[in-house]
Write a protein that holds these residues in place. Structure first.
Motif, PDB file in Angstrom:
ATOM      1  N   ARG A  28      20.826  39.302  51.291  1.00  0.00           N
ATOM      2  CA  ARG A  28      21.507  38.518  52.322  1.00  0.00           C
ATOM      3  C   ARG A  28      20.844  37.165  52.447  1.00  0.00           C
ATOM      4  O   ARG A  28      19.651  36.998  52.143  1.00  0.00           O
ATOM      5  CB  ARG A  28      21.571  39.252  53.643  1.00  0.00           C
ATOM      6  CG  ARG A  28      20.252  39.485  54.319  1.00  0.00           C
ATOM      7  CD  ARG A  28      20.470  40.218  55.611  1.00  0.00           C
ATOM      8  NE  ARG A  28      19.200  40.536  56.239  1.00  0.00           N
ATOM      9  CZ  ARG A  28      19.086  41.128  57.391  1.00  0.00           C
ATOM     10  NH1 ARG A  28      20.158  41.489  58.050  1.00  0.00           N
ATOM     11  NH2 ARG A  28      17.906  41.374  57.903  1.00  0.00           N
ATOM     12  N   ASN A  36      25.317  41.523  57.229  1.00  0.00           N
ATOM     13  CA  ASN A  36      25.836  40.829  56.052  1.00  0.00           C
ATOM     14  C   ASN A  36      24.985  41.058  54.812  1.00  0.00           C
ATOM     15  O   ASN A  36      24.316  40.159  54.313  1.00  0.00           O
ATOM     16  CB  ASN A  36      25.963  39.332  56.326  1.00  0.00           C
ATOM     17  CG  ASN A  36      26.996  39.050  57.389  1.00  0.00           C
ATOM     18  OD1 ASN A  36      27.968  39.776  57.537  1.00  0.00           O
ATOM     19  ND2 ASN A  36      26.792  37.991  58.141  1.00  0.00           N
ATOM     20  N   TYR A  38      25.049  42.044  50.755  1.00  0.00           N
ATOM     21  CA  TYR A  38      25.973  41.954  49.629  1.00  0.00           C
ATOM     22  C   TYR A  38      25.324  42.530  48.379  1.00  0.00           C
ATOM     23  O   TYR A  38      24.129  42.373  48.151  1.00  0.00           O
ATOM     24  CB  TYR A  38      26.358  40.488  49.376  1.00  0.00           C
ATOM     25  CG  TYR A  38      27.006  39.852  50.578  1.00  0.00           C
ATOM     26  CD1 TYR A  38      28.355  40.045  50.836  1.00  0.00           C
ATOM     27  CD2 TYR A  38      26.258  39.094  51.474  1.00  0.00           C
ATOM     28  CE1 TYR A  38      28.948  39.476  51.956  1.00  0.00           C
ATOM     29  CE2 TYR A  38      26.846  38.523  52.591  1.00  0.00           C
ATOM     30  CZ  TYR A  38      28.195  38.721  52.834  1.00  0.00           C
ATOM     31  OH  TYR A  38      28.777  38.168  53.931  1.00  0.00           O
TER      32      TYR A  38
END
Length: 87
Positions: A28, A36, A38
């Motif tokens: 993140r 958040n 990823y």
């Protein structure tokens, strides 16, 4: 969790005796936002294949340029254990 203080690449060694496993490297940008994360695509350095999931022991590398934090998300493991070391 690994906080990126320098460097553009992260090399990860995965080892162990698990019969099967699946893990994902996640990163993140904003350390203030806990939601958040990823998936980070990585390269298997043994065969140079690009992958989003790691399911075999070996060395893997991913770019972490601009990424503030990295974590390993262990999705499954059976029949043993694994270890993950990043540098």
């Amino acid at each position: 969790m690994l906080i990126n203080v320098r460097g553009d690449n992260l090399t990860v060694e995965v080892a162990g005796n698990a019969a099967s496993f699946e893990l994902v490297l996640e990163g993140r940008i904003d350390i203030q936002s806990s939601d958040n994360w990823y998936t980070l695509a990585c390269i298997n350095l043994g065969n140079l294949a690009k992958t989003d999931t790691i399911d075999a022991a070996g060395l893997y590398q991913t770019s972490v340029e601009g990424i503030s934090e990295v974590r390993v998300n262990l999705r499954s493991v059976s029949g043993g254990s694994i270890s993950v070391i990043g540098r």
